[in-house]
Design an enzyme around this catalytic site. Structure first.
Site, PDB file in Angstrom:
ATOM      1  N   ASN A 117      54.191  33.270  62.806  1.00  0.00           N
ATOM      2  CA  ASN A 117      53.652  32.506  63.920  1.00  0.00           C
ATOM      3  C   ASN A 117      54.227  32.998  65.246  1.00  0.00           C
ATOM      4  O   ASN A 117      55.372  33.454  65.310  1.00  0.00           O
ATOM      5  CB  ASN A 117      53.940  31.001  63.745  1.00  0.00           C
ATOM      6  CG  ASN A 117      55.226  30.561  64.404  1.00  0.00           C
ATOM      7  OD1 ASN A 117      55.272  30.318  65.615  1.00  0.00           O
ATOM      8  ND2 ASN A 117      56.304  30.466  63.616  1.00  0.00           N
ATOM      9  N   PHE A 121      55.944  27.109  71.228  1.00  0.00           N
ATOM     10  CA  PHE A 121      56.244  25.725  71.627  1.00  0.00           C
ATOM     11  C   PHE A 121      55.023  25.035  72.222  1.00  0.00           C
ATOM     12  O   PHE A 121      55.101  24.370  73.270  1.00  0.00           O
ATOM     13  CB  PHE A 121      57.400  25.670  72.639  1.00  0.00           C
ATOM     14  CG  PHE A 121      58.773  25.953  72.078  1.00  0.00           C
ATOM     15  CD1 PHE A 121      58.987  26.097  70.721  1.00  0.00           C
ATOM     16  CD2 PHE A 121      59.858  26.073  72.934  1.00  0.00           C
ATOM     17  CE1 PHE A 121      60.265  26.358  70.214  1.00  0.00           C
ATOM     18  CE2 PHE A 121      61.134  26.325  72.445  1.00  0.00           C
ATOM     19  CZ  PHE A 121      61.339  26.470  71.086  1.00  0.00           C
ATOM     20  N   SER A 179      63.925  30.075  68.517  1.00  0.00           N
ATOM     21  CA  SER A 179      62.556  30.542  68.351  1.00  0.00           C
ATOM     22  C   SER A 179      62.408  31.919  68.997  1.00  0.00           C
ATOM     23  O   SER A 179      62.871  32.132  70.121  1.00  0.00           O
ATOM     24  CB  SER A 179      61.573  29.578  69.005  1.00  0.00           C
ATOM     25  OG  SER A 179      60.277  30.154  69.061  1.00  0.00           O
ATOM     26  N   ASN A 181      59.642  33.104  70.016  1.00  0.00           N
ATOM     27  CA  ASN A 181      58.355  33.120  70.708  1.00  0.00           C
ATOM     28  C   ASN A 181      58.405  32.617  72.146  1.00  0.00           C
ATOM     29  O   ASN A 181      57.371  32.506  72.797  1.00  0.00           O
ATOM     30  CB  ASN A 181      57.334  32.309  69.905  1.00  0.00           C
ATOM     31  CG  ASN A 181      57.130  32.887  68.523  1.00  0.00           C
ATOM     32  OD1 ASN A 181      57.017  34.094  68.361  1.00  0.00           O
ATOM     33  ND2 ASN A 181      57.108  32.024  67.512  1.00  0.00           N
ATOM     34  N   THR A 182      59.593  32.281  72.629  1.00  0.00           N
ATOM     35  CA  THR A 182      59.790  31.968  74.046  1.00  0.00           C
ATOM     36  C   THR A 182      60.724  33.020  74.616  1.00  0.00           C
ATOM     37  O   THR A 182      61.899  33.065  74.242  1.00  0.00           O
ATOM     38  CB  THR A 182      60.403  30.563  74.228  1.00  0.00           C
ATOM     39  OG1 THR A 182      59.476  29.577  73.729  1.00  0.00           O
ATOM     40  CG2 THR A 182      60.683  30.282  75.698  1.00  0.00           C
ATOM     41  N   LYS A 217      70.079  24.645  66.207  1.00  0.00           N
ATOM     42  CA  LYS A 217      69.307  25.472  65.276  1.00  0.00           C
ATOM     43  C   LYS A 217      69.405  26.933  65.683  1.00  0.00           C
ATOM     44  O   LYS A 217      69.049  27.293  66.810  1.00  0.00           O
ATOM     45  CB  LYS A 217      67.834  25.034  65.248  1.00  0.00           C
ATOM     46  CG  LYS A 217      67.018  25.733  64.149  1.00  0.00           C
ATOM     47  CD  LYS A 217      65.674  25.063  63.959  1.00  0.00           C
ATOM     48  CE  LYS A 217      64.923  25.650  62.763  1.00  0.00           C
ATOM     49  NZ  LYS A 217      63.672  24.928  62.498  1.00  0.00           N
ATOM     50  N   ASN A 246      66.113  29.487  61.759  1.00  0.00           N
ATOM     51  CA  ASN A 246      64.749  29.591  62.268  1.00  0.00           C
ATOM     52  C   ASN A 246      64.052  30.780  61.599  1.00  0.00           C
ATOM     53  O   ASN A 246      64.548  31.331  60.612  1.00  0.00           O
ATOM     54  CB  ASN A 246      64.780  29.752  63.796  1.00  0.00           C
ATOM     55  CG  ASN A 246      63.603  29.090  64.476  1.00  0.00           C
ATOM     56  OD1 ASN A 246      62.466  29.254  64.052  1.00  0.00           O
ATOM     57  ND2 ASN A 246      63.864  28.351  65.540  1.00  0.00           N
TER      58      ASN A 246
END
Length: 366
Positions: A117, A121, A179, A181-182, A217, A246
């Site tokens: 993915n 967020f 994450s 993805n940021t 996390k 994660n």
């Protein structure tokens, strides 16, 4: 035969799961959320007494939780608890709503029970989640995973806002800094940045009327020196626990498979070995008593037992449910209860840390 009996029928469950797998992934996810909203989900089997445990002062009927990422906007924590989860983590929630990255951004790797993915967020923001959580069942343990807006000028300030917003209503908070993805978010795992972040979080929490437990996390893509730094900062920070881990940027377990080359974080079964090794390595660094939730690649009762052996006090999962369905929760809990009984233990807590060194060194395997 009532609705509950119909929904627990194995044939119905397989038909539903197969139908969801034929849908585009985000469409299937939305359909699942809607089904839970309207009560179309099997009620979980009763929990064995041996599965009851405590985590940071929270009493859990069982130690199997829904990981963050599924219920981003706190729409269905109650139904998820009824399905059989011992606790539910909603989010990641950012201060302001954001749409996330362009679609498509969610990809299955069926051959490996994996998911990639790059959602970014996507969520409706603090206010929407808070409003939904005001009416929740207080007997259920619900955590809120907080993050930063992609365009924020100060990521740390966004986490402070998350602590202020959800301390009154969450059973625990998770600061998600891992994450992939940021852009720039994982930089918060570095020594100086992490010290500043956790200092701001604990200072803010101390000023709240309610002292909500805080977890951090972290990513599985950490070197030994990075884990050393994180452990040192965490132990000196005053936060309550760690979540390992994660998604991963690695593609080694799925190399050559369709969708393996998509950018984003890899989760599901292919993440299991790496995430479990990192869990054990963090347990070695944090000592036997620091609370850790093990996440990443759980797909069976045996894999859940392994997380405990590697040092987890509780576990979470999400991606494997894409392939196994919500009925997998009962199977995992049954596997944990069986392991407790076979080893002559009285509680699932007795499984924690029984094979830390083997998992940390990579010598253990399923």
């Amino acid at each position: 035969m009532g609705w509950t009996d119909i929904l627990r029928n194995k044939g119905v469950q397989k038909f539903t799961r197969d139908a969801l797998l034929r849908m585009e992934p985000e469409t299937a996810h939305r359909a699942t959320i809607n089904a839970l909203k309207f009560g179309f989900a099997p009620k979980g089997a009763p929990d064995a007494e041996s599965l009851a445990t405590a985590l940071c002062g929270l009493k859990l009927p069982n130690p199997v939780g829904m990981a963050a990422g599924f219920d981003k906007n706190a729409e269905v924590p109650g139904p998820l608890a009824k399905v059989g989860f011992g606790f539910v983590e909603v989010g990641t929630v950012t201060p302001r709503p954001q749409t996330g990255n362009p679609v498509p951004r969610l990809f299955r790797i069926p051959e490996a029970m994996g998911v990639v993915n790059r959602l970014g967020f996507n969520n409706e923001g603090h206010a929407a989640a808070f409003e939904r959580l005001t009416d929740r069942d207080r007997s259920q343990v619900i955590g809120v995973n907080i993050g930063a807006n992609k365009d924020s000028e100060d990521f740390v300030a966004d986490y402070v806002l998350g602590v202020k917003a959800f301390s009154p209503i969450a059973d625990y908070l998770t600061a998600n800094i891992s994450s992939p993805n940021t852009p720039g978010l994982r930089n918060l795992q570095s020594d100086e940045a992490l010290t500043r972040l956790l200092g701001a979080i604990t200072e803010t929490r101390a000023a709240q009327p309610r002292q909500t437990p805080v977890f951090l996390k972290v990513a599985p893509d950490l070197s030994e020196p990075e884990m050393d730094d994180i452990a040192r900062v965490v132990l000196g920070s005053g936060i309550d626990g760690l979540i390992v881990s994660n998604t991963t940027l690695s593609r080694e377990p799925v190399a050559g498979m369709p969708n393996a080359d998509q950018t984003g974080g890899l989760s599901g079964k292919p993440l299991f070995a790496l995430a479990t090794q990192r869990l054990a390595q963090m347990r070695q660094r944090l000592g036997p008593d620091f609370p850790i939730i093990g996440v990443g690649g759980i797909h069976s009762g045996r894999s859940a037992v392994a997380k405990f052996e590697a040092g987890a006090n509780a576990v979470q999962l999400y991606s494997a449910l894409v392939y196994g369905g919500l009925e997998m929760i009962d199977e995992i809990k049954a596997g944990l209860a069986r392991a407790v009984a076979e080893r002559g233990l009285t509680s699932v807590a007795g499984l924690t840390g029984t094979a830390v060194d083997a998992w940390a060194s990579g010598r253990a395997d399923l």
